[in-house]
Scaffold this active site. Structure first.
Site, short mmCIF file in Angstrom:
data_model
loop_
_atom_site.label_atom_id
_atom_site.label_comp_id
_atom_site.label_asym_id
_atom_site.label_seq_id
_atom_site.Cartn_x
_atom_site.Cartn_y
_atom_site.Cartn_z
N GLU A 122 0.82 -1.22 0.00
CA GLU A 122 0.00 0.00 0.00
C GLU A 122 0.86 1.27 0.00
O GLU A 122 1.29 1.73 1.05
CB GLU A 122 -0.93 0.00 1.23
CG GLU A 122 -1.83 1.24 1.29
CD GLU A 122 -2.77 1.25 2.50
OE1 GLU A 122 -2.64 0.38 3.38
OE2 GLU A 122 -3.63 2.15 2.55
N LYS A 160 -2.47 -1.98 -3.19
CA LYS A 160 -3.55 -1.17 -2.59
C LYS A 160 -3.21 0.31 -2.78
O LYS A 160 -2.53 0.91 -1.96
CB LYS A 160 -3.67 -1.52 -1.10
CG LYS A 160 -4.69 -0.68 -0.36
CD LYS A 160 -5.09 -1.31 0.97
CE LYS A 160 -5.98 -0.38 1.78
NZ LYS A 160 -6.64 -1.04 2.89
P1 13P Z 1 -9.33 3.86 4.32
O1 13P Z 1 -10.21 3.09 3.37
O2 13P Z 1 -10.05 4.47 5.46
O3 13P Z 1 -8.40 4.78 3.59
O4 13P Z 1 -8.38 2.77 5.01
C1 13P Z 1 -7.77 1.82 4.26
C2 13P Z 1 -6.52 1.42 4.93
O5 13P Z 1 -6.31 0.27 5.22
C3 13P Z 1 -5.54 2.45 5.21
O6 13P Z 1 -4.33 1.84 5.50
#
Ligand code: 13P
Length: 342
Positions: free
Chosen positions: A179, A221
């Site tokens: 991510e 992500k």
């Molecule tokens: P949000 O969908 O609230 O952005 O959170 C996703 C997430 O896992 C952030 O690390």
């Protein structure tokens, strides 16, 4: 492909089952405390447990959700019946996952920039999480757009950690969710978000490939391509969808198993509309384009629940409703008419 990596690839495919997405329920102590505070709740271990149990036992959850990302405390907690959460999820056909980074810290000598900690001892923690039932992991790096940020030094430091994390996860037979999040906070425009996302994703994939991470067993992500929260610019879902698909097509290898977007502080409806537009624009993309939302799935149920036992069923319906809409958006079948028939 050896047998161990085949297991990882198989799990990644199951996470990307058509019409399903991932629930991010991995808020750290400080993040969940912030969310609870908004509805006047103190963040205690028991209240966090009750809240997560409410989410994980919601009827029909397995129809829309393929996996749940938990926090270290949560994967060690149990339902009121004494069933460990990882077991409860697995028995419903939902894959248990775990956030393994240890949060962000200021990047020395780079004011306003952060790097993500957690590589020390990661191998041992991954082994333990697998024993506790986890089959996938998440690591989040954050980047803020400003006049001189994100700097290349910040990008390189975070990418090096993301890549090492991904390799260690696969070695431990866990699917990494990688991510790299560009924050919505700021007054930057959409073009700038697109530019920095492209820069980060292309460097990231270059390093993943060079370090022999198996892309077929990895999930990305990313953020969607959006104007900053404080920018004057407004953008429609089609524009957001087109820009997001463009960046991904230019930077993400087709071998990657799937892409699951974060919601990043957008409203539940905007995140869903934008995911739907991404799917409409990305019909011929080689990957599934789904969700891994936290706020966009949880905001409404949390505000219905507010810690009240008698509101659990109503909160679960609100949650499942959001999961159903996100699921529809993940195959491009969401429409605003759905919002009127809750
Ligand atoms: P949000 O969908 O609230 O952005 O959170 C996703 C997430 O896992 C952030 O690390």
């Amino acid at each position: 492909m050896n047998i161990e990596i085949y297991t990882v690839v198989n799990t990644a495919h199951n996470l990307m089952t058509h019409g399903k997405g991932i629930l991010a329920a991995d808020e750290s102590f400080s993040t969940i405390a912030k969310r609870f505070k908004k509805v006047n709740l103190d963040s205690t271990p028991e209240l966090r447990r009750v809240y997560r149990e409410m989410l994980f036992t919601a009827p029909d959850l397995e129809r829309y959700i393929s996996g749940v990302i938990m926090f270290d405390e949560t994967i060690r907690q149990r339902s009121s019946q004494g069933v460990p959460f990882a077991t409860l999820l697995r028995e419903r056909g939902i894959i248990p996952g775990i956030k393994v980074d240890l949060g962000t810290k200021p990047l020395p000598f780079f004011p306003q920039e952060k790097f993500t900690a957690g590589l020390d001892g990661l191998e041992e923690r991954l082994t333990e999480y697998r024993e506790l039932g986890a089959r996938f992991t998440k690591w989040r790096a954050v980047f803020k757009i400003g006049d001189t940020t994100p700097s290349i030094e910040c990008i390189k430091a975070n990418i090096a950690a993301l890549v090492r994390y991904a390799a260690l996860s696969q070695q431990a037979q866990l699917v990494p969710i990688v991510e790299p999040e560009i924050l919505m906070e700021g007054s930057h425009d959409m073009e700038s978000c697109e530019y920095h996302t492209r820069r980060i994703c292309s460097l990231l994939f270059n390093e993943l490939v060079n370090n022999r991470v198996v892309l077929e067993g990895l999930i990305l992500k990313p953020n969607m391509i959006l104007p900053g929260k404080n920018s004057e610019q407004s953008a429609g879902a089609d524009e957001i969808g087109a820009a997001t698909v463009r960046v991904l097509n230019r930077t993400v290898a087709p071998a990657v198993c799937g892409i699951a977007f974060l919601s990043g502080g957008q409203s539940s409806v905007s995140a869903t509309e934008n995911l739907n537009a991404i799917n409409s624009m990305g019909k011929s993309s080689p990957w599934s384009l789904t969700f891994s939302f936290s706020r966009a799935l949880q905001e409404q149920p949390l505000s219905v629940w507010r810690g009240r036992e008698e509101k659990i069923k109503e909160a679960q319906s609100a949650f499942i409703y959001r999961a159903r809409c996100a699921s529809a958006a993940s195959s491009g079948n969401y429409s605003s008419a759905l919002e009127e028939h809750k």
